[in-house]
Design a protein around this motif. Sequence first.
Motif, short mmCIF file in Angstrom:
data_model
loop_
_atom_site.label_atom_id
_atom_site.label_comp_id
_atom_site.label_asym_id
_atom_site.label_seq_id
_atom_site.Cartn_x
_atom_site.Cartn_y
_atom_site.Cartn_z
N PHE A 1 9.42 1.46 -6.69
CA PHE A 1 9.35 0.64 -5.47
C PHE A 1 8.77 1.50 -4.36
CE2 PHE A 1 11.22 -0.35 -1.33
CZ PHE A 1 10.72 -1.65 -1.15
N ILE A 2 7.74 0.98 -3.68
CA ILE A 2 7.07 1.71 -2.60
C ILE A 2 7.71 1.34 -1.26
CG2 ILE A 2 4.88 2.13 -1.42
CD1 ILE A 2 4.98 3.18 -4.31
N GLY A 3 8.18 2.33 -0.54
CA GLY A 3 8.95 2.11 0.68
C GLY A 3 8.14 1.71 1.90
N LYS A 4 8.86 1.49 2.98
CA LYS A 4 8.34 1.03 4.28
C LYS A 4 7.63 -0.31 4.14
CE LYS A 4 6.16 2.71 8.52
NZ LYS A 4 5.17 3.63 9.12
N SER A 5 8.08 -1.12 3.19
CA SER A 5 7.41 -2.39 2.94
C SER A 5 8.36 -3.58 2.90
CB SER A 5 6.65 -2.31 1.60
OG SER A 5 7.56 -2.13 0.51
N LEU A 6 9.66 -3.32 2.93
CA LEU A 6 10.63 -4.40 2.83
C LEU A 6 11.45 -4.55 4.11
CD1 LEU A 6 11.42 -6.51 0.73
CD2 LEU A 6 13.24 -4.99 -0.04
N THR A 7 12.07 -3.47 4.56
CA THR A 7 12.85 -3.53 5.81
C THR A 7 12.12 -2.87 6.97
OG1 THR A 7 14.02 -1.46 5.34
CG2 THR A 7 15.00 -3.49 4.50
N ALA A 8 10.95 -2.31 6.69
CA ALA A 8 10.12 -1.70 7.74
C ALA A 8 8.69 -2.18 7.53
CB ALA A 8 10.20 -0.18 7.68
N ARG A 9 7.83 -1.94 8.52
CA ARG A 9 6.45 -2.43 8.43
C ARG A 9 5.47 -1.28 8.24
NH1 ARG A 9 5.84 -7.65 10.02
NH2 ARG A 9 3.60 -7.33 10.36
N GLY A 10 4.38 -1.56 7.54
CA GLY A 10 3.30 -0.58 7.39
C GLY A 10 3.02 -0.22 5.95
N GLY A 11 4.08 0.05 5.19
CA GLY A 11 3.91 0.42 3.79
C GLY A 11 3.54 1.88 3.62
N GLN A 12 3.87 2.43 2.47
CA GLN A 12 3.47 3.79 2.11
C GLN A 12 2.43 3.72 1.00
OE1 GLN A 12 5.96 5.70 4.94
NE2 GLN A 12 4.26 6.45 3.71
N ASN A 13 1.79 4.84 0.75
CA ASN A 13 0.68 4.90 -0.20
C ASN A 13 1.18 4.74 -1.64
OD1 ASN A 13 -1.68 5.37 -1.53
ND2 ASN A 13 -1.95 7.47 -0.83
N PRO A 14 0.71 3.69 -2.37
CA PRO A 14 1.17 3.50 -3.75
C PRO A 14 0.35 4.26 -4.78
CG PRO A 14 -0.20 1.66 -3.11
CD PRO A 14 -0.13 2.57 -1.90
N VAL A 15 -0.71 4.95 -4.35
CA VAL A 15 -1.68 5.49 -5.31
C VAL A 15 -1.10 6.62 -6.16
CG1 VAL A 15 -3.92 6.66 -5.53
CG2 VAL A 15 -3.65 4.73 -3.98
N GLU A 16 -0.23 7.44 -5.59
CA GLU A 16 0.34 8.54 -6.38
C GLU A 16 1.16 8.00 -7.54
OE1 GLU A 16 2.33 10.67 -3.31
OE2 GLU A 16 0.66 12.06 -3.01
#
Length: 431
Positions: free
Chosen positions: A329-344
Amino acid sequence: MIRLIYNLLWPLGLLLFLPSYLAKMFRRGGYRKNFGQRLGFYSTEYRQRLRGKNPTWIHAVSVGEVVIALKLAEQLRALQPDLKCVLTTTTTTGHALAQKRAPDWMDVLYAPLDLWPVMRRAFRVIAPQRIILIEAEVWPNLVAEATRRKIPIILANARLSPRSERRFRRFKFFVGPVFRRLDLVCVPTPEDAERWKNLGATSSQIRAVGNIKYDVFNQPILSGEARRFIEEGIDATRPILFGGSTHRGEEQVLVDVFCALRSDFPKLFLILAPRHVERANEVEAELRKRDLRSIRQTAPGSRAEELDCLLIDTTGQLPNWYNIATIVFIGKSLTARGGQNPVEAISARKPVLFGPHMENFAGLAKQLIAEGGALCVQNSQELMEQSRHLLRDAEEREKLATNALRVIQPHREAAVRTATLIEKISASRSA
Protein backbone atom coordinates in the motif's frame (compact mmCIF):
# COMPACT_ATOMS: atom_id res chain seq x y z
CA MET A 1 12.58 46.01 -10.84
CA ILE A 2 11.04 42.54 -10.47
CA ARG A 3 14.02 41.32 -8.47
CA LEU A 4 13.96 44.45 -6.31
CA ILE A 5 10.31 43.82 -5.42
CA TYR A 6 11.13 40.16 -4.66
CA ASN A 7 14.00 41.13 -2.35
CA LEU A 8 11.80 43.63 -0.54
CA LEU A 9 8.97 41.13 -0.04
CA TRP A 10 11.09 38.05 0.72
CA PRO A 11 11.97 39.01 4.34
CA LEU A 12 8.29 39.74 5.04
CA GLY A 13 7.32 36.33 3.67
CA LEU A 14 10.05 34.71 5.74
CA LEU A 15 8.73 36.29 8.92
CA LEU A 16 5.19 35.21 8.03
CA PHE A 17 6.07 31.56 7.47
CA LEU A 18 8.92 31.32 10.01
CA PRO A 19 6.83 29.97 12.94
CA SER A 20 5.44 27.00 10.97
CA TYR A 21 8.83 26.42 9.33
CA LEU A 22 10.63 26.31 12.69
CA ALA A 23 7.91 24.08 14.18
CA LYS A 24 8.38 21.58 11.36
CA MET A 25 12.17 21.66 11.76
CA PHE A 26 11.89 21.15 15.50
CA ARG A 27 9.45 18.26 15.05
CA ARG A 28 11.74 16.47 12.59
CA GLY A 29 14.84 17.06 14.68
CA GLY A 30 18.45 17.73 13.71
CA TYR A 31 17.76 21.34 12.78
CA ARG A 32 20.54 22.87 14.91
CA LYS A 33 23.46 21.06 13.31
CA ASN A 34 25.04 23.14 10.53
CA PHE A 35 22.19 25.67 10.73
CA GLY A 36 24.62 28.42 9.71
CA GLN A 37 24.86 26.89 6.24
CA ARG A 38 21.29 28.04 5.62
CA LEU A 39 22.58 31.60 6.09
CA GLY A 40 25.65 31.13 3.91
CA PHE A 41 28.13 30.56 6.75
CA TYR A 42 30.43 27.55 6.36
CA SER A 43 33.01 26.00 8.64
CA THR A 44 36.73 26.26 7.91
CA GLU A 45 36.69 22.56 7.09
CA TYR A 46 34.11 22.97 4.33
CA ARG A 47 35.80 26.10 2.97
CA GLN A 48 39.09 24.23 2.64
CA ARG A 49 37.44 21.18 1.08
CA LEU A 50 35.65 23.29 -1.54
CA ARG A 51 38.48 25.69 -2.35
CA GLY A 52 39.50 25.45 -5.99
CA LYS A 53 37.19 22.52 -6.83
CA ASN A 54 34.57 24.44 -8.86
CA PRO A 55 32.07 21.61 -8.37
CA THR A 56 28.75 20.88 -9.98
CA TRP A 57 26.15 22.23 -7.55
CA ILE A 58 23.00 20.10 -7.38
CA HIS A 59 20.06 21.28 -5.28
CA ALA A 60 17.37 18.88 -4.03
CA VAL A 61 14.69 19.77 -1.48
CA SER A 62 13.97 16.55 0.39
CA VAL A 63 14.20 12.75 0.27
CA GLY A 64 12.53 12.17 -3.11
CA GLU A 65 14.57 14.86 -4.85
CA VAL A 66 17.78 13.65 -3.18
CA VAL A 67 17.25 10.19 -4.65
CA ILE A 68 16.91 11.78 -8.11
CA ALA A 69 19.98 13.95 -7.54
CA LEU A 70 22.17 11.01 -6.51
CA LYS A 71 21.06 8.97 -9.50
CA LEU A 72 21.74 11.85 -11.89
CA ALA A 73 25.13 12.56 -10.27
CA GLU A 74 26.19 8.95 -10.86
CA GLN A 75 25.45 9.29 -14.57
CA LEU A 76 27.30 12.61 -14.77
CA ARG A 77 30.27 10.98 -13.05
CA ALA A 78 30.22 8.19 -15.64
CA LEU A 79 30.58 10.85 -18.36
CA GLN A 80 33.11 12.90 -16.39
CA PRO A 81 35.22 10.63 -14.13
CA ASP A 82 36.85 13.52 -12.23
CA LEU A 83 33.49 15.14 -11.40
CA LYS A 84 33.17 16.86 -8.01
CA CYS A 85 29.71 17.71 -6.64
CA VAL A 86 28.06 19.72 -3.92
CA LEU A 87 24.55 18.53 -3.04
CA THR A 88 22.39 20.96 -1.08
CA THR A 89 19.11 20.01 0.59
CA THR A 90 16.39 21.92 2.39
CA THR A 91 14.99 19.39 4.87
CA THR A 92 16.80 17.55 7.65
CA THR A 93 15.46 14.21 6.40
CA GLY A 94 16.80 14.90 2.91
CA HIS A 95 20.13 15.98 4.40
CA ALA A 96 20.39 12.81 6.49
CA LEU A 97 19.73 10.59 3.48
CA ALA A 98 22.19 12.53 1.33
CA GLN A 99 24.93 12.18 3.95
CA LYS A 100 24.24 8.47 4.23
CA ARG A 101 24.39 7.81 0.49
CA ALA A 102 26.75 10.46 -0.87
CA PRO A 103 29.98 9.15 -2.45
CA ASP A 104 33.35 10.57 -1.41
CA TRP A 105 33.41 12.94 -4.42
CA MET A 106 30.28 14.74 -3.17
CA ASP A 107 29.90 17.23 -0.31
CA VAL A 108 26.50 17.60 1.35
CA LEU A 109 25.34 20.99 2.64
CA TYR A 110 22.11 22.72 3.60
CA ALA A 111 20.66 25.00 0.93
CA PRO A 112 21.19 28.74 1.54
CA LEU A 113 18.12 30.92 1.89
CA ASP A 114 17.36 32.86 -1.27
CA LEU A 115 18.25 36.21 0.28
CA TRP A 116 20.63 38.27 -1.82
CA PRO A 117 23.54 38.56 0.70
CA VAL A 118 23.13 34.91 1.79
CA MET A 119 23.22 33.66 -1.78
CA ARG A 120 26.29 35.73 -2.62
CA ARG A 121 28.18 34.27 0.35
CA ALA A 122 27.20 30.76 -0.74
CA PHE A 123 28.42 31.36 -4.30
CA ARG A 124 31.76 32.68 -3.06
CA VAL A 125 32.37 29.47 -1.07
CA ILE A 126 30.90 26.85 -3.44
CA ALA A 127 32.06 28.60 -6.65
CA PRO A 128 30.20 26.15 -8.91
CA GLN A 129 30.95 25.56 -12.58
CA ARG A 130 27.26 24.72 -13.21
CA ILE A 131 24.04 24.42 -11.21
CA ILE A 132 21.45 21.66 -11.49
CA LEU A 133 18.08 22.25 -9.81
CA ILE A 134 15.91 19.19 -9.22
CA GLU A 135 12.23 19.54 -10.23
CA ALA A 136 10.79 23.08 -9.82
CA GLU A 137 13.32 24.58 -7.38
CA VAL A 138 13.94 27.83 -9.27
CA TRP A 139 14.88 30.67 -6.91
CA PRO A 140 15.24 34.24 -8.30
CA ASN A 141 18.38 35.31 -6.44
CA LEU A 142 20.12 32.01 -7.10
CA VAL A 143 19.33 32.30 -10.83
CA ALA A 144 20.33 35.98 -10.92
CA GLU A 145 23.66 35.34 -9.22
CA ALA A 146 24.41 32.41 -11.51
CA THR A 147 23.54 34.53 -14.55
CA ARG A 148 25.78 37.34 -13.34
CA ARG A 149 28.67 34.90 -12.99
CA LYS A 150 27.89 33.25 -16.38
CA ILE A 151 27.24 29.89 -14.71
CA PRO A 152 24.89 27.56 -16.65
CA ILE A 153 21.66 26.60 -14.84
CA ILE A 154 19.83 23.37 -15.59
CA LEU A 155 16.43 22.28 -14.34
CA ALA A 156 16.34 18.48 -14.16
CA ASN A 157 13.27 16.27 -13.88
CA ALA A 158 11.17 19.41 -14.14
CA ARG A 159 7.84 17.83 -13.34
CA LEU A 160 5.03 20.40 -13.30
CA SER A 161 1.52 19.41 -12.30
CA PRO A 162 -1.54 21.30 -13.60
CA ARG A 163 -2.04 22.63 -10.07
CA SER A 164 1.54 23.97 -9.92
CA GLU A 165 1.14 25.52 -13.37
CA ARG A 166 -2.01 27.37 -12.22
CA ARG A 167 -0.19 28.61 -9.13
CA PHE A 168 2.80 29.86 -11.14
CA ARG A 169 0.52 31.50 -13.73
CA ARG A 170 -0.75 33.92 -11.11
CA PHE A 171 2.79 35.28 -10.92
CA LYS A 172 3.84 34.81 -14.55
CA PHE A 173 4.96 38.43 -14.75
CA PHE A 174 7.53 37.65 -12.04
CA VAL A 175 8.50 34.04 -12.82
CA GLY A 176 8.55 34.21 -16.64
CA PRO A 177 11.80 36.23 -16.87
CA VAL A 178 13.42 33.93 -14.28
CA PHE A 179 12.49 30.77 -16.19
CA ARG A 180 13.82 32.22 -19.46
CA ARG A 181 17.28 32.51 -17.89
CA LEU A 182 17.55 28.73 -17.54
CA ASP A 183 19.92 27.10 -20.01
CA LEU A 184 18.13 23.73 -20.10
CA VAL A 185 14.82 22.39 -18.78
CA CYS A 186 14.65 18.57 -18.83
CA VAL A 187 11.01 17.50 -18.41
CA PRO A 188 9.47 14.05 -17.91
CA THR A 189 6.69 14.29 -20.53
CA PRO A 190 5.54 16.42 -23.49
CA GLU A 191 2.66 17.61 -21.27
CA ASP A 192 5.20 19.03 -18.81
CA ALA A 193 6.94 20.74 -21.73
CA GLU A 194 3.73 22.54 -22.69
CA ARG A 195 3.17 23.71 -19.13
CA TRP A 196 6.68 25.19 -18.94
CA LYS A 197 6.13 26.97 -22.25
CA ASN A 198 2.92 28.45 -20.83
CA LEU A 199 5.00 29.92 -18.00
CA GLY A 200 7.54 31.61 -20.24
CA ALA A 201 10.20 28.99 -21.00
CA THR A 202 11.05 28.66 -24.70
CA SER A 203 11.00 25.55 -26.90
CA SER A 204 14.78 25.78 -27.36
CA GLN A 205 15.28 25.38 -23.61
CA ILE A 206 13.04 22.33 -23.11
CA ARG A 207 13.73 18.63 -23.68
CA ALA A 208 11.37 15.75 -22.82
CA VAL A 209 13.57 12.90 -21.55
CA GLY A 210 11.40 10.83 -19.18
CA ASN A 211 11.06 10.90 -15.40
CA ILE A 212 14.21 10.07 -13.41
CA LYS A 213 11.99 9.30 -10.43
CA TYR A 214 10.53 6.41 -12.43
CA ASP A 215 13.92 5.24 -13.72
CA VAL A 216 14.27 2.53 -11.07
CA PHE A 217 14.82 -0.64 -13.04
CA ASN A 218 18.04 -1.92 -11.49
CA GLN A 219 16.30 -2.88 -8.26
CA PRO A 220 18.85 -3.98 -5.62
CA ILE A 221 18.82 -7.62 -4.66
CA LEU A 222 17.62 -8.49 -1.20
CA SER A 223 20.42 -7.46 1.15
CA GLY A 224 21.30 -6.07 4.54
CA GLU A 225 18.72 -6.08 7.30
CA ALA A 226 15.88 -7.13 4.99
CA ARG A 227 17.84 -10.22 3.93
CA ARG A 228 18.65 -11.16 7.53
CA PHE A 229 15.03 -10.60 8.48
CA ILE A 230 13.85 -13.12 5.87
CA GLU A 231 16.64 -15.65 6.36
CA GLU A 232 16.79 -15.64 10.16
CA GLY A 233 13.63 -14.09 11.50
CA ILE A 234 10.55 -14.97 9.49
CA ASP A 235 9.02 -18.02 7.86
CA ALA A 236 9.35 -17.40 4.11
CA THR A 237 5.80 -18.67 3.60
CA ARG A 238 4.28 -15.83 5.63
CA PRO A 239 2.43 -13.29 3.44
CA ILE A 240 3.43 -9.69 4.13
CA LEU A 241 1.18 -6.62 3.96
CA PHE A 242 3.50 -3.61 3.54
CA GLY A 243 2.56 0.03 4.18
CA GLY A 244 5.14 2.21 2.43
CA SER A 245 5.70 5.91 3.22
CA THR A 246 2.55 6.09 5.33
CA HIS A 247 1.19 9.30 6.85
CA ARG A 248 -0.81 9.97 10.01
CA GLY A 249 -4.02 7.92 10.11
CA GLU A 250 -2.91 5.40 7.49
CA GLU A 251 -1.09 3.20 9.97
CA GLN A 252 -4.33 2.85 11.96
CA VAL A 253 -6.20 1.91 8.77
CA LEU A 254 -3.57 -0.71 7.91
CA VAL A 255 -3.67 -2.13 11.42
CA ASP A 256 -7.47 -2.45 11.16
CA VAL A 257 -7.15 -4.19 7.80
CA PHE A 258 -4.39 -6.45 9.11
CA CYS A 259 -6.41 -7.51 12.15
CA ALA A 260 -9.49 -8.19 10.00
CA LEU A 261 -7.53 -10.29 7.48
CA ARG A 262 -5.87 -12.53 10.05
CA SER A 263 -8.99 -14.69 10.32
CA ASP A 264 -8.39 -15.71 6.69
CA PHE A 265 -4.58 -15.50 6.78
CA PRO A 266 -3.34 -16.51 10.26
CA LYS A 267 0.33 -16.15 9.24
CA LEU A 268 -0.09 -12.64 7.82
CA PHE A 269 2.69 -10.21 8.81
CA LEU A 270 2.49 -6.40 8.78
CA ILE A 271 5.35 -4.02 7.95
CA LEU A 272 4.88 -0.27 8.42
CA ALA A 273 7.31 2.32 7.04
CA PRO A 274 6.18 5.84 8.07
CA ARG A 275 7.20 8.59 5.65
CA HIS A 276 8.58 10.61 8.57
CA VAL A 277 10.61 8.44 10.92
CA GLU A 278 10.17 10.90 13.78
CA ARG A 279 6.62 9.52 14.03
CA ALA A 280 7.92 6.07 14.99
CA ASN A 281 6.99 6.51 18.68
CA GLU A 282 3.46 7.52 17.72
CA VAL A 283 3.04 4.51 15.41
CA GLU A 284 4.53 2.16 17.97
CA ALA A 285 2.03 3.40 20.56
CA GLU A 286 -0.84 2.63 18.15
CA LEU A 287 0.45 -0.93 17.71
CA ARG A 288 0.64 -1.43 21.47
CA LYS A 289 -2.92 -0.18 21.91
CA ARG A 290 -4.03 -2.97 19.60
CA ASP A 291 -1.98 -5.57 21.54
CA LEU A 292 0.12 -6.35 18.48
CA ARG A 293 3.55 -7.83 19.05
CA SER A 294 5.86 -5.45 17.19
CA ILE A 295 9.51 -4.54 16.95
CA ARG A 296 11.42 -1.66 15.41
CA GLN A 297 13.89 -2.33 12.65
CA THR A 298 16.69 -0.70 14.65
CA ALA A 299 15.93 -2.57 17.89
CA PRO A 300 17.41 -6.01 18.64
CA GLY A 301 14.93 -8.49 19.99
CA SER A 302 12.45 -11.17 19.21
CA ARG A 303 12.45 -13.38 16.16
CA ALA A 304 9.84 -12.41 13.61
CA GLU A 305 7.82 -15.61 13.98
CA GLU A 306 7.01 -14.41 17.50
CA LEU A 307 5.85 -11.03 16.15
CA ASP A 308 2.94 -9.53 14.27
CA CYS A 309 4.53 -6.36 12.94
CA LEU A 310 7.82 -4.73 12.02
CA LEU A 311 8.20 -0.92 12.18
CA ILE A 312 10.78 0.57 9.79
CA ASP A 313 12.30 3.54 11.61
CA THR A 314 15.08 4.56 9.23
CA THR A 315 15.08 6.62 6.02
CA GLY A 316 16.08 5.63 2.50
CA GLN A 317 15.82 1.82 2.70
CA LEU A 318 12.40 1.20 1.18
CA PRO A 319 13.66 -0.13 -2.18
CA ASN A 320 15.32 -3.05 -0.44
CA TRP A 321 12.50 -3.74 2.01
CA TYR A 322 9.91 -3.78 -0.77
CA ASN A 323 11.56 -6.96 -2.04
CA ILE A 324 10.10 -8.99 0.83
CA ALA A 325 6.50 -7.70 0.52
CA THR A 326 3.57 -9.68 -0.83
CA ILE A 327 1.38 -6.63 -1.47
CA VAL A 328 2.21 -2.92 -1.00
CA PHE A 329 0.00 0.00 0.00
CA ILE A 330 1.44 3.38 -1.05
CA GLY A 331 1.02 6.04 1.62
CA LYS A 332 -0.13 9.67 1.66
CA SER A 333 -3.02 8.61 -0.55
CA LEU A 334 -5.86 7.64 1.80
CA THR A 335 -5.89 9.93 4.85
CA ALA A 336 -3.53 12.53 3.37
CA ARG A 337 -3.24 14.17 -0.05
CA GLY A 338 -0.50 14.01 -2.67
CA GLY A 339 0.58 10.38 -2.72
CA GLN A 340 4.06 8.89 -2.56
CA ASN A 341 6.10 7.40 -5.39
CA PRO A 342 4.91 3.85 -6.25
CA VAL A 343 7.76 3.10 -8.68
CA GLU A 344 10.18 1.54 -6.20
CA ALA A 345 7.56 -1.02 -5.21
CA ILE A 346 6.70 -1.61 -8.86
CA SER A 347 10.38 -2.13 -9.71
CA ALA A 348 10.50 -4.79 -7.00
CA ARG A 349 7.68 -6.54 -8.96
CA LYS A 350 5.14 -6.08 -6.19
CA PRO A 351 1.40 -5.47 -6.68
CA VAL A 352 0.51 -1.94 -5.63
CA LEU A 353 -2.59 -0.41 -4.04
CA PHE A 354 -3.15 3.26 -3.23
CA GLY A 355 -5.91 5.59 -2.13
CA PRO A 356 -7.71 8.25 -4.23
CA HIS A 357 -5.27 11.06 -3.40
CA MET A 358 -2.29 10.54 -5.72
CA GLU A 359 -2.18 14.17 -6.90
CA ASN A 360 1.63 14.32 -6.97
CA PHE A 361 1.68 11.34 -9.34
CA ALA A 362 -1.70 11.89 -10.99
CA GLY A 363 -0.63 11.02 -14.53
CA LEU A 364 1.20 7.87 -13.50
CA ALA A 365 -1.59 6.74 -11.16
CA LYS A 366 -4.22 7.23 -13.87
CA GLN A 367 -2.16 5.25 -16.37
CA LEU A 368 -1.47 2.45 -13.89
CA ILE A 369 -5.18 2.06 -13.16
CA ALA A 370 -6.16 2.23 -16.85
CA GLU A 371 -3.61 -0.41 -17.86
CA GLY A 372 -4.23 -2.77 -14.96
CA GLY A 373 -1.00 -1.98 -13.15
CA ALA A 374 -2.41 -0.88 -9.77
CA LEU A 375 -5.57 -0.85 -7.69
CA CYS A 376 -7.14 2.33 -6.32
CA VAL A 377 -9.12 1.95 -3.08
CA GLN A 378 -11.48 4.62 -1.76
CA ASN A 379 -11.55 3.62 1.91
CA SER A 380 -10.43 1.06 4.48
CA GLN A 381 -13.20 -1.37 3.52
CA GLU A 382 -12.05 -1.45 -0.10
CA LEU A 383 -8.44 -1.78 1.02
CA MET A 384 -9.38 -4.83 3.07
CA GLU A 385 -11.37 -6.42 0.24
CA GLN A 386 -8.72 -5.84 -2.42
CA SER A 387 -5.94 -7.01 -0.10
CA ARG A 388 -7.86 -10.19 0.64
CA HIS A 389 -8.32 -10.79 -3.09
CA LEU A 390 -4.63 -10.28 -3.88
CA LEU A 391 -3.43 -12.41 -0.97
CA ARG A 392 -5.54 -15.27 -2.30
CA ASP A 393 -4.59 -14.90 -5.98
CA ALA A 394 -0.88 -15.14 -6.85
CA GLU A 395 -1.67 -14.98 -10.56
CA GLU A 396 -3.46 -11.65 -10.14
CA ARG A 397 -0.52 -10.29 -8.13
CA GLU A 398 1.87 -11.20 -10.92
CA LYS A 399 -0.42 -9.67 -13.54
CA LEU A 400 -0.59 -6.35 -11.70
CA ALA A 401 3.21 -6.26 -11.28
CA THR A 402 3.86 -7.07 -14.96
CA ASN A 403 1.40 -4.46 -16.21
CA ALA A 404 2.90 -1.82 -13.92
CA LEU A 405 6.43 -2.51 -15.18
CA ARG A 406 5.17 -2.02 -18.73
CA VAL A 407 3.76 1.40 -17.78
CA ILE A 408 7.08 2.73 -16.45
CA GLN A 409 9.21 1.20 -19.22
CA PRO A 410 9.40 4.45 -21.31
CA HIS A 411 11.20 6.19 -18.42
CA ARG A 412 14.09 3.75 -18.43
CA GLU A 413 17.48 5.52 -18.74
CA ALA A 414 15.93 8.96 -18.18
CA ALA A 415 18.92 9.77 -15.95
CA VAL A 416 21.36 8.86 -18.75
CA ARG A 417 19.52 11.06 -21.26
CA THR A 418 19.44 13.98 -18.81
CA ALA A 419 23.15 13.67 -17.99
CA THR A 420 24.05 13.59 -21.68
CA LEU A 421 22.13 16.82 -22.37
CA ILE A 422 23.70 18.52 -19.34
CA GLU A 423 27.19 17.66 -20.59
CA LYS A 424 26.38 19.06 -24.03
CA ILE A 425 25.11 22.33 -22.52
CA SER A 426 28.20 22.61 -20.31
CA ALA A 427 30.52 21.95 -23.26
CA SER A 428 28.80 24.55 -25.43
CA ARG A 429 28.97 27.20 -22.68
CA SER A 430 32.69 26.58 -22.05
CA ALA A 431 33.60 26.54 -25.76
